[in-house]
Write a protein that holds these residues in place. Structure first.
Motif, short mmCIF file in Angstrom:
data_model
loop_
_atom_site.label_atom_id
_atom_site.label_comp_id
_atom_site.label_asym_id
_atom_site.label_seq_id
_atom_site.Cartn_x
_atom_site.Cartn_y
_atom_site.Cartn_z
N ALA A 156 104.23 38.22 22.33
CA ALA A 156 105.15 38.58 23.59
C ALA A 156 104.23 38.22 24.78
CB ALA A 156 105.68 39.80 23.38
N GLN A 157 102.99 39.07 24.67
CA GLN A 157 102.10 38.81 26.18
C GLN A 157 101.68 37.15 26.41
OE1 GLN A 157 98.62 41.36 24.75
NE2 GLN A 157 99.30 42.96 25.94
N LEU A 158 101.61 36.60 25.24
CA LEU A 158 101.31 34.94 25.40
C LEU A 158 102.37 34.20 26.26
CD1 LEU A 158 99.11 34.08 22.51
CD2 LEU A 158 98.12 34.41 24.74
N GLN A 159 103.61 34.93 26.02
CA GLN A 159 104.81 34.26 26.67
C GLN A 159 104.85 34.62 27.89
OE1 GLN A 159 108.57 34.47 24.48
NE2 GLN A 159 107.13 34.63 22.42
N ARG A 160 103.87 35.42 28.58
CA ARG A 160 104.13 35.64 30.22
C ARG A 160 102.88 34.95 30.61
NH1 ARG A 160 104.73 41.06 27.93
NH2 ARG A 160 102.56 41.53 28.68
N PRO A 161 102.84 34.92 32.05
CA PRO A 161 101.56 34.47 32.86
C PRO A 161 100.35 35.26 32.70
CG PRO A 161 103.67 34.06 34.31
CD PRO A 161 103.99 34.90 32.98
N LEU A 162 99.32 34.82 32.38
CA LEU A 162 98.06 35.67 32.16
C LEU A 162 96.92 34.81 33.10
CD1 LEU A 162 98.51 36.71 28.23
CD2 LEU A 162 99.00 38.18 30.39
N ALA A 163 96.14 35.85 33.33
CA ALA A 163 94.83 35.09 33.76
C ALA A 163 93.92 34.71 32.93
CB ALA A 163 94.06 36.28 34.55
N PRO A 164 93.24 33.64 32.87
CA PRO A 164 92.46 32.99 31.64
C PRO A 164 91.50 33.98 30.97
CG PRO A 164 92.02 31.59 33.99
CD PRO A 164 92.94 32.94 34.18
N ALA A 165 91.06 34.92 31.61
CA ALA A 165 90.22 36.04 30.83
C ALA A 165 91.11 36.78 29.97
CB ALA A 165 89.54 36.68 31.82
N ALA A 166 92.25 37.46 30.64
CA ALA A 166 93.03 38.09 29.88
C ALA A 166 93.73 37.15 28.56
CB ALA A 166 94.40 38.64 30.70
N ARG A 167 93.94 36.18 28.80
CA ARG A 167 94.64 35.18 27.62
C ARG A 167 93.65 34.98 26.66
NH1 ARG A 167 98.88 31.93 26.97
NH2 ARG A 167 99.76 32.43 29.21
N GLN A 168 92.42 34.81 26.87
CA GLN A 168 91.39 34.58 25.96
C GLN A 168 91.15 35.91 25.26
OE1 GLN A 168 89.52 31.92 24.98
NE2 GLN A 168 89.09 33.20 23.38
N ARG A 169 91.34 37.26 25.98
CA ARG A 169 91.25 38.36 25.21
C ARG A 169 92.44 38.61 24.17
NH1 ARG A 169 89.47 40.66 30.24
NH2 ARG A 169 91.75 41.44 30.48
N VAL A 170 93.61 38.37 24.68
CA VAL A 170 94.83 38.32 23.74
C VAL A 170 94.47 37.21 22.28
CG1 VAL A 170 97.30 37.78 23.54
CG2 VAL A 170 96.31 39.08 25.49
N VAL A 171 94.33 36.15 22.68
CA VAL A 171 93.87 35.05 21.65
C VAL A 171 92.92 35.56 20.72
CG1 VAL A 171 93.12 32.45 21.11
CG2 VAL A 171 94.78 33.01 23.03
N THR A 172 91.78 36.03 20.97
CA THR A 172 90.58 36.55 20.34
C THR A 172 91.23 37.66 19.30
OG1 THR A 172 89.09 36.06 21.89
CG2 THR A 172 88.55 37.68 20.22
N ARG A 173 92.16 38.57 20.00
CA ARG A 173 92.70 39.74 19.21
C ARG A 173 93.63 39.20 18.14
NH1 ARG A 173 93.25 45.21 19.81
NH2 ARG A 173 94.37 46.04 17.87
N ARG A 174 94.64 38.00 18.25
CA ARG A 174 95.53 37.47 17.52
C ARG A 174 94.50 36.86 16.44
NH1 ARG A 174 100.67 36.84 18.74
NH2 ARG A 174 100.71 34.64 17.96
N ALA A 175 93.22 36.38 16.60
CA ALA A 175 92.42 35.55 15.60
C ALA A 175 92.06 36.79 14.60
CB ALA A 175 91.35 34.84 16.19
N GLN A 176 91.57 37.86 15.30
CA GLN A 176 91.09 38.92 14.28
C GLN A 176 92.21 39.55 13.39
OE1 GLN A 176 89.81 41.63 17.36
NE2 GLN A 176 88.03 40.78 17.77
N VAL A 177 93.45 39.56 13.98
CA VAL A 177 94.78 39.90 13.33
C VAL A 177 94.76 38.96 12.07
CG1 VAL A 177 97.11 40.40 13.10
CG2 VAL A 177 95.57 41.19 14.92
#
Length: 223
Positions: A156-177
């Motif tokens: 749900a977070q990735l469907q909202r506008p995110l700063a590049p650094a914040a988007r990268q953190r979310v993508v990294t977390r999803r990769a860990q999951v």
């Protein structure tokens, strides 16, 4: 794994373009109606707004990617354009409609500012990858149900506008999951991948693994 979501569809772009065209027409009508003295007053107002914006940008500890001159120019242009649009609206539709336009614009600006503040607060709440709650160790120790909830939350977070650094953190977390789900139940993970779009299928219905238990000898030494 990032979900691609269009930020602006064709209808939204068309409405934005139509609004800009209407605003340009109103600004031209307003400029013609004001004539010399009125245009001078509008330009002076724009210059004052630019000076104020330049002062704010100069005092800001971290300029948001724009120079002081760019901030001043944008503020002056917006102020002049807004005054010309209001003037054109008053000429074509009357003063009451012009006042309504000003009130609507102020309310819209307040709503956008509120939404931006909430978005920035949400970005600050995203844990950095590799530390604290966002670490791989925390993912490995979570229950499978918690991992499923984390997958849906970050999606749900990735469907909202995110700063590049914040988007990268979310993508990294999803990769860990994803890595942890595959480690716990490779067969269930494969069935989940084959079930359909990952953003719409709950992984907990396929992955049956559990987090590893702490080593009793480690707990004894810690005690």
């Amino acid at each position: 794994m990032e979900l691609s979501v269009p930020v602006r569809g064709p209808l939204v772009r068309f409405l934005i373009g139509l609004g800009l065209v209407c605003a340009a027409v109103l600004a031209v009508v307003g400029g013609i109606a004001l004539r010399g003295p009125g245009l001078v007053a509008v330009c002076v107002s724009g210059a004052l707004a630019g000076c104020v914006a330049a002062g704010v940008a100069r005092e800001a500890p971290r300029p948001a990617g724009r120079s002081v001159l760019e901030s001043a120019g944008q503020a002056a242009a917006v102020t002049i354009g807004a005054l010309l649009v209001v003037s054109g609206t008053a000429v074509l539709a009357g003063g009451a409609v012009a006042l309504l336009l000003v009130g609507s614009g102020a309310a819209g600006w307040a709503v956008l500012r509120w939404a931006r503040d909430r978005r920035e607060a949400a970005l600050r709440a995203v844990p950095p990858a590799g530390t604290g709650a966002g670490s791989a160790a925390a993912v490995a120790g979570a229950s499978t149900a918690a991992l499923g909830e984390e997958w849906r939350r970050t999606g749900a977070q990735l469907q909202r506008p995110l700063a590049p650094a914040a988007r990268q953190r979310v993508v990294t977390r999803r990769a860990q999951v994803l890595d942890e789900l595959e480690r716990r139940d490779p067969d269930g993970f494969a069935r989940w991948l084959a079930a359909g779009p990952l953003g719409s299928v709950d992984p907990t219905g396929f992955v049956r693994g559990t987090p590893p238990r702490a080593d009793p000898s480690t707990e004894t030494e810690a005690a």
